[in-house]
Motif scaffolding. Structure first.
Motif, short mmCIF file in Angstrom:
data_model
loop_
_atom_site.label_atom_id
_atom_site.label_comp_id
_atom_site.label_asym_id
_atom_site.label_seq_id
_atom_site.Cartn_x
_atom_site.Cartn_y
_atom_site.Cartn_z
N LEU A 139 103.88 4.19 78.52
CA LEU A 139 103.46 5.56 78.81
C LEU A 139 103.59 5.94 80.28
O LEU A 139 103.36 7.08 80.63
CB LEU A 139 102.02 5.76 78.34
CG LEU A 139 101.82 5.64 76.84
CD1 LEU A 139 100.35 5.79 76.50
CD2 LEU A 139 102.64 6.68 76.10
N GLY A 140 103.95 5.02 81.14
CA GLY A 140 104.10 5.34 82.54
C GLY A 140 102.79 5.30 83.29
O GLY A 140 101.74 4.98 82.72
N PRO A 141 102.82 5.65 84.55
CA PRO A 141 101.61 5.55 85.37
C PRO A 141 100.57 6.59 84.98
O PRO A 141 100.89 7.68 84.53
CB PRO A 141 102.12 5.81 86.79
CG PRO A 141 103.35 6.61 86.61
CD PRO A 141 103.96 6.15 85.31
N LEU A 142 99.32 6.20 85.15
CA LEU A 142 98.21 7.13 84.94
C LEU A 142 98.12 7.98 86.20
O LEU A 142 97.98 7.46 87.30
CB LEU A 142 96.91 6.35 84.73
CG LEU A 142 95.67 7.15 84.44
CD1 LEU A 142 95.82 7.88 83.11
CD2 LEU A 142 94.46 6.26 84.40
N VAL A 143 98.24 9.28 86.04
CA VAL A 143 98.27 10.18 87.20
C VAL A 143 97.08 11.13 87.14
O VAL A 143 96.84 11.76 86.12
CB VAL A 143 99.60 10.97 87.23
CG1 VAL A 143 99.63 11.92 88.41
CG2 VAL A 143 100.78 10.03 87.28
N LEU A 144 96.37 11.20 88.23
CA LEU A 144 95.23 12.12 88.32
C LEU A 144 95.72 13.55 88.54
O LEU A 144 96.81 13.76 89.06
CB LEU A 144 94.35 11.71 89.50
CG LEU A 144 93.64 10.38 89.35
CD1 LEU A 144 93.11 9.92 90.70
CD2 LEU A 144 92.52 10.48 88.35
N PRO A 145 94.92 14.53 88.16
CA PRO A 145 95.32 15.92 88.38
C PRO A 145 95.45 16.22 89.87
O PRO A 145 94.62 15.78 90.67
CB PRO A 145 94.21 16.75 87.74
CG PRO A 145 93.08 15.82 87.51
CD PRO A 145 93.61 14.44 87.52
N ALA A 146 96.49 16.93 90.21
CA ALA A 146 96.71 17.29 91.61
C ALA A 146 95.62 18.27 92.07
O ALA A 146 95.24 19.16 91.31
CB ALA A 146 98.07 17.94 91.78
N PRO A 147 95.13 18.10 93.28
CA PRO A 147 94.14 19.06 93.80
C PRO A 147 94.77 20.45 93.91
O PRO A 147 95.91 20.59 94.34
CB PRO A 147 93.80 18.52 95.19
CG PRO A 147 94.22 17.10 95.18
CD PRO A 147 95.38 17.02 94.23
N THR A 148 94.02 21.44 93.51
CA THR A 148 94.52 22.81 93.62
C THR A 148 94.42 23.25 95.08
O THR A 148 93.71 22.63 95.89
CB THR A 148 93.69 23.77 92.74
OG1 THR A 148 92.35 23.79 93.23
CG2 THR A 148 93.72 23.36 91.29
#
Length: 70
Positions: free
Chosen positions: A27-36
């Motif tokens: 599934l690839g890397p776990l990525v956190l939501p980008a800061p708005t």
């Protein structure tokens, strides 16, 4: 669907079993939501109320928003 099934350490986003499942399913890397933009501006004045703020900012540098869709 992946689900938290064990205790994750304080510096981990997922439990060891979830990490193994994600790797097994490629599934690839776990990525956190980008800061708005609003969050970034607010963070200049107030300390963010997000325990993962530093990681989110770091992930944004590693995985730019334009590359996250792939």
């Amino acid at each position: 669907m992946l689900e938290l099934v064990g205790k994750a350490g304080p510096d981990r986003l997922e439990c060891p079993q979830c990490a193994a499942d994600r790797e097994e399913k490629e599934l690839g890397p776990l990525v956190l939501p980008a800061p708005t933009r609003r969050e970034r501006v607010t963070a200049l004045v107030f300390a963010p109320d997000d325990p993962w703020w530093e990681e989110r900012v770091r992930h944004t540098g590693l995985y730019p928003v334009k590359d996250r869709a792939s």
